[in-house]
Design a protein around this motif. Sequence first.
Motif, PDB file in Angstrom:
ATOM      1  N   SER A 284       0.407   0.896  -4.897  1.00 48.01           N
ATOM      2  CA  SER A 284      -0.897   0.375  -4.495  1.00 48.01           C
ATOM      3  C   SER A 284      -1.136   0.606  -3.001  1.00 48.01           C
ATOM      4  O   SER A 284      -2.219   1.052  -2.599  1.00 48.01           O
ATOM      5  CB  SER A 284      -0.984  -1.126  -4.814  1.00 48.01           C
ATOM      6  N   GLU A 285      -0.132   0.327  -2.198  1.00 50.28           N
ATOM      7  CA  GLU A 285      -0.269   0.480  -0.750  1.00 50.28           C
ATOM      8  C   GLU A 285      -0.518   1.930  -0.350  1.00 50.28           C
ATOM      9  O   GLU A 285      -1.310   2.214   0.540  1.00 50.28           O
ATOM     10  CB  GLU A 285       0.977  -0.061  -0.050  1.00 50.28           C
ATOM     11  N   VAL A 286       0.159   2.869  -1.023  1.00 52.55           N
ATOM     12  CA  VAL A 286       0.023   4.278  -0.654  1.00 52.55           C
ATOM     13  C   VAL A 286      -1.243   4.899  -1.230  1.00 52.55           C
ATOM     14  O   VAL A 286      -1.846   5.760  -0.596  1.00 52.55           O
ATOM     15  CB  VAL A 286       1.225   5.121  -1.131  1.00 52.55           C
ATOM     16  N   SER A 287      -1.648   4.468  -2.407  1.00 45.90           N
ATOM     17  CA  SER A 287      -2.797   5.082  -3.075  1.00 45.90           C
ATOM     18  C   SER A 287      -4.127   4.430  -2.725  1.00 45.90           C
ATOM     19  O   SER A 287      -5.181   5.042  -2.871  1.00 45.90           O
ATOM     20  CB  SER A 287      -2.620   5.032  -4.597  1.00 45.90           C
ATOM     21  N   GLY A 288      -4.067   3.163  -2.294  1.00 45.17           N
ATOM     22  CA  GLY A 288      -5.304   2.448  -2.024  1.00 45.17           C
ATOM     23  C   GLY A 288      -5.927   1.822  -3.261  1.00 45.17           C
ATOM     24  O   GLY A 288      -6.993   1.227  -3.207  1.00 45.17           O
ATOM     25  N   LEU A 289      -5.251   1.952  -4.413  1.00 49.19           N
ATOM     26  CA  LEU A 289      -5.722   1.336  -5.651  1.00 49.19           C
ATOM     27  C   LEU A 289      -5.047  -0.026  -5.808  1.00 49.19           C
ATOM     28  O   LEU A 289      -3.904  -0.199  -5.402  1.00 49.19           O
ATOM     29  CB  LEU A 289      -5.395   2.226  -6.850  1.00 49.19           C
ATOM     30  N   SER A 290      -5.725  -0.965  -6.417  1.00 46.67           N
ATOM     31  CA  SER A 290      -5.155  -2.307  -6.558  1.00 46.67           C
ATOM     32  C   SER A 290      -3.988  -2.310  -7.544  1.00 46.67           C
ATOM     33  O   SER A 290      -3.919  -1.461  -8.450  1.00 46.67           O
ATOM     34  CB  SER A 290      -6.220  -3.296  -7.033  1.00 46.67           C
TER      35      SER A 290
ATOM     36  N   SER B  79     -11.087   6.669 -12.578  1.00 46.19           N
ATOM     37  CA  SER B  79     -12.078   7.676 -12.204  1.00 46.19           C
ATOM     38  C   SER B  79     -11.345   8.926 -11.731  1.00 46.19           C
ATOM     39  O   SER B  79     -10.143   8.891 -11.435  1.00 46.19           O
ATOM     40  CB  SER B  79     -12.966   7.149 -11.081  1.00 46.19           C
ATOM     41  N   LEU B  80     -12.083  10.023 -11.623  1.00 50.00           N
ATOM     42  CA  LEU B  80     -11.477  11.246 -11.095  1.00 50.00           C
ATOM     43  C   LEU B  80     -11.019  11.035  -9.657  1.00 50.00           C
ATOM     44  O   LEU B  80      -9.991  11.559  -9.245  1.00 50.00           O
ATOM     45  CB  LEU B  80     -12.458  12.407 -11.186  1.00 50.00           C
ATOM     46  N   GLY B  81     -11.773  10.238  -8.899  1.00 55.34           N
ATOM     47  CA  GLY B  81     -11.361   9.941  -7.530  1.00 55.34           C
ATOM     48  C   GLY B  81     -10.019   9.237  -7.488  1.00 55.34           C
ATOM     49  O   GLY B  81      -9.155   9.550  -6.659  1.00 55.34           O
TER      50      GLY B  81
ATOM     51  N   GLY C  47      -2.249  12.900  -5.325  1.00 49.29           N
ATOM     52  CA  GLY C  47      -1.874  13.120  -3.929  1.00 49.29           C
ATOM     53  C   GLY C  47      -0.610  12.378  -3.544  1.00 49.29           C
ATOM     54  O   GLY C  47       0.243  12.907  -2.840  1.00 49.29           O
ATOM     55  N   VAL C  48      -0.467  11.145  -4.025  1.00 50.72           N
ATOM     56  CA  VAL C  48       0.728  10.359  -3.738  1.00 50.72           C
ATOM     57  C   VAL C  48       1.968  11.073  -4.268  1.00 50.72           C
ATOM     58  O   VAL C  48       3.001  11.132  -3.604  1.00 50.72           O
ATOM     59  CB  VAL C  48       0.626   8.944  -4.355  1.00 50.72           C
TER      60      VAL C  48
END
Length: 178
Positions: free
Chosen positions: A21-27, A42-44, A51-52
Amino acid sequence: MLGDRLKALRLERGMTLKQLSEVSGLSVGMLSQIENGTADPSLGSLRKLAGVFEAAISSLFTDPDAPLVHVSSPNHRPTLGTTGSEFFYERLTPGRGDLEMLTATIPPGRASSAREWAHPSTECAFVISGELRVEIGEAEYTLTAGESITFDSRQAHRYVNASEADTSIVIAVTPPTP
């Protein structure tokens, strides 16, 4: 399949959901839902996760047990949401990593992404119904039902429905990088 693959990649790297979560920015909650198969990212979000792990998005969908013959049926297809989930792509092909075919119905005024983006593939889009604007670099192409476009997707591009009616399309990408 996506959830299992994501969890396997995370565990191979010894990461917790919190670390991912910290590296990807996703919860953490979203990541947990993706791993459990209760949320379609999502594709984003897929781009962030790929990328991670320094991998192609398609690697998140690669299934080593993908069948040599695959039948795709409506209501039983994996879906990929666009950024903001303005519409969804349905996956027509299994995750063998050689070819990706998707279908989507794009609502009026919607686009495949907020901005053009590029990836190392060849892409073909076929318009089933409606009208599709394809933006590739500085050029714009308007396609109507029955027309298709094929291009080197290393050129930044996106799909836009600038009409007032739904547009239905089929997209083929090889190698897969949705």
